[in-house]
Design a protein around this motif. Sequence first.
Motif, short mmCIF file in Angstrom:
data_model
loop_
_atom_site.label_atom_id
_atom_site.label_comp_id
_atom_site.label_asym_id
_atom_site.label_seq_id
_atom_site.Cartn_x
_atom_site.Cartn_y
_atom_site.Cartn_z
N ALA A 190 0.83 -1.20 0.00
CA ALA A 190 0.00 0.00 0.00
C ALA A 190 0.87 1.25 0.00
CB ALA A 190 -0.93 0.00 1.21
N THR A 191 2.01 1.18 0.67
CA THR A 191 2.94 2.32 0.68
C THR A 191 3.49 2.58 -0.72
OG1 THR A 191 3.57 1.71 2.94
CG2 THR A 191 5.01 3.25 1.78
N ILE A 192 3.85 1.52 -1.42
CA ILE A 192 4.34 1.66 -2.80
C ILE A 192 3.27 2.30 -3.67
CG2 ILE A 192 5.09 0.40 -4.85
CD1 ILE A 192 6.22 -1.75 -2.94
N ALA A 193 2.04 1.84 -3.54
CA ALA A 193 0.94 2.36 -4.36
C ALA A 193 0.71 3.85 -4.08
CB ALA A 193 -0.33 1.57 -4.10
N ARG A 194 0.71 4.23 -2.81
CA ARG A 194 0.49 5.64 -2.45
C ARG A 194 1.63 6.51 -2.96
NH1 ARG A 194 1.15 6.36 2.62
NH2 ARG A 194 1.35 4.25 3.45
N GLY A 195 2.86 6.05 -2.73
CA GLY A 195 4.02 6.83 -3.16
C GLY A 195 4.13 6.93 -4.66
N GLY A 196 3.83 5.83 -5.36
CA GLY A 196 3.91 5.83 -6.80
C GLY A 196 2.92 6.78 -7.44
N GLY A 199 4.46 10.10 -7.03
CA GLY A 199 5.75 10.27 -7.70
C GLY A 199 5.68 10.36 -9.20
N ARG A 200 4.63 9.76 -9.79
CA ARG A 200 4.43 9.83 -11.24
C ARG A 200 5.68 9.46 -12.04
NH1 ARG A 200 0.53 15.20 -12.03
NH2 ARG A 200 -1.08 14.52 -10.56
N GLY A 201 6.21 8.30 -11.73
CA GLY A 201 7.35 7.80 -12.48
C GLY A 201 8.71 8.27 -12.01
N GLN A 202 8.75 9.03 -10.92
CA GLN A 202 10.02 9.57 -10.42
C GLN A 202 10.29 9.14 -8.98
OE1 GLN A 202 11.96 11.30 -12.57
NE2 GLN A 202 10.35 10.91 -14.07
N ILE A 224 9.30 -11.12 -5.67
CA ILE A 224 8.66 -10.84 -6.95
C ILE A 224 7.48 -9.89 -6.79
CG2 ILE A 224 7.35 -11.88 -8.85
CD1 ILE A 224 9.03 -14.42 -8.43
N ARG A 225 6.69 -10.11 -5.74
CA ARG A 225 5.52 -9.26 -5.53
C ARG A 225 5.93 -7.80 -5.33
NH1 ARG A 225 0.75 -10.23 -1.00
NH2 ARG A 225 -0.32 -8.22 -1.28
N THR A 226 7.06 -7.59 -4.67
CA THR A 226 7.54 -6.21 -4.48
C THR A 226 7.76 -5.52 -5.81
OG1 THR A 226 8.72 -7.00 -2.50
CG2 THR A 226 9.27 -4.79 -3.31
N ILE A 227 8.45 -6.21 -6.72
CA ILE A 227 8.75 -5.63 -8.03
C ILE A 227 7.46 -5.44 -8.84
CG2 ILE A 227 10.06 -5.87 -10.16
CD1 ILE A 227 11.75 -5.33 -7.66
N GLU A 228 6.58 -6.43 -8.80
CA GLU A 228 5.33 -6.31 -9.55
C GLU A 228 4.50 -5.13 -9.07
OE1 GLU A 228 4.63 -11.01 -10.80
OE2 GLU A 228 3.69 -10.21 -8.98
N THR A 229 4.49 -4.92 -7.77
CA THR A 229 3.76 -3.77 -7.21
C THR A 229 4.41 -2.46 -7.64
OG1 THR A 229 3.14 -5.11 -5.30
CG2 THR A 229 2.85 -2.75 -5.09
N MET A 230 5.74 -2.44 -7.68
CA MET A 230 6.46 -1.26 -8.15
C MET A 230 6.14 -0.96 -9.62
SD MET A 230 10.17 -1.83 -6.30
CE MET A 230 10.95 -0.49 -7.21
N VAL A 231 6.06 -2.01 -10.44
CA VAL A 231 5.73 -1.83 -11.86
C VAL A 231 4.36 -1.18 -11.99
CG1 VAL A 231 5.19 -3.03 -14.01
CG2 VAL A 231 7.17 -3.75 -12.66
N ALA A 233 2.82 0.64 -9.85
CA ALA A 233 2.80 1.99 -9.28
C ALA A 233 3.79 2.93 -9.97
CB ALA A 233 3.12 1.92 -7.79
N ASP A 234 4.56 2.40 -10.92
CA ASP A 234 5.57 3.18 -11.63
C ASP A 234 6.62 3.76 -10.68
OD1 ASP A 234 6.75 4.05 -13.94
OD2 ASP A 234 5.52 5.85 -14.15
N VAL A 235 7.07 2.92 -9.75
CA VAL A 235 8.19 3.25 -8.86
C VAL A 235 9.45 2.66 -9.49
CG1 VAL A 235 9.18 2.93 -6.55
CG2 VAL A 235 6.73 3.35 -6.81
N ARG A 236 10.50 3.46 -9.65
CA ARG A 236 11.60 3.13 -10.54
C ARG A 236 12.83 2.50 -9.90
NH1 ARG A 236 9.13 1.97 -14.09
NH2 ARG A 236 11.02 1.86 -15.33
N VAL A 237 12.96 2.58 -8.57
CA VAL A 237 14.16 2.06 -7.91
C VAL A 237 13.77 1.37 -6.61
CG1 VAL A 237 16.41 2.61 -6.90
CG2 VAL A 237 15.57 3.93 -8.85
#
Length: 267
Positions: A190-196, A199-202, A224-231, A233-237
């Motif tokens: 949920a933190t990744i989703a909120r931040g992403g 952040g809008r790709g940044q 894997i789930r961490t990376i998929e959630t980042m994808v 949410a468009d979190v880049r690092v």
Amino acid sequence: MTEKIGLIAGNGQFPILFSRIAGQNGFTLFTAAYVNEAAPELAQLSEAIEWLHLGQVKRLIRFFKQNGVTRAVMLGGVRKTRLFTDVKPDMKAISIIAGMRHTHDDAIMRAFADFLEKEGIKIEASTFLLPELLATEGVWTRRKPSRSEKKDIELGFSVAREIGRLDIGQSVVVGGGSILAVEAIDGTDATIARGGQLGRGQAVLVKVCKPNQDFRFDVPSVGIRTIETMVQADVRVLAIEAGKTVVFDRMEMVRIADENQIAIICA
């Protein structure tokens, strides 16, 4: 004669991995599994299994003692939102909490582990059979963090360690020099989703070990789930700590990250 080991199991894949490795290493496994959290397949991987609700400490101790278990591990998560809806504390659980000054996550877990050890059940480090899961230092992906992302990572580490010291959470999302999201009771995804969204790709995700981390439980983990959630949410690092983070399915994590131009760095 095989050695017995107890498993106190929450959700996620860590309890399952441990159960398989324990069997391969000649341990006989006895599992105390939390209802609505632990995976049903643990029953097939265990010599015996006891399904418990959160707070049923007396029943857990009785199960281990009846089976001659004197060592155990605590693995897997418990959704924090369930702490308000699905708890059945017995008198032992109430006595543990009543004797505490603070009831933060780590304080409760540490008190619980210490209580079990007084009952003759030693709690081992969560990685004692799986040290190879601990993250190793380096940039794992083809893409490396940019100069601005490195600055956000540095800020993220500083802030994440502070919220960890306060026992609030383990993760923060940073973008453009600002803190976009801080992990609380809703968890990392949920933190990744909120931040992403902000952040809008940044944005970058930083996840750290708490400064006073007890390695018997709640070691930060990614997979894997961490990376998929980042994808999504468009979190880049993703930035994590070497030797203090459990990593599941590293090769597949890196493959997905490379396909989506995500950088993974372990410092």
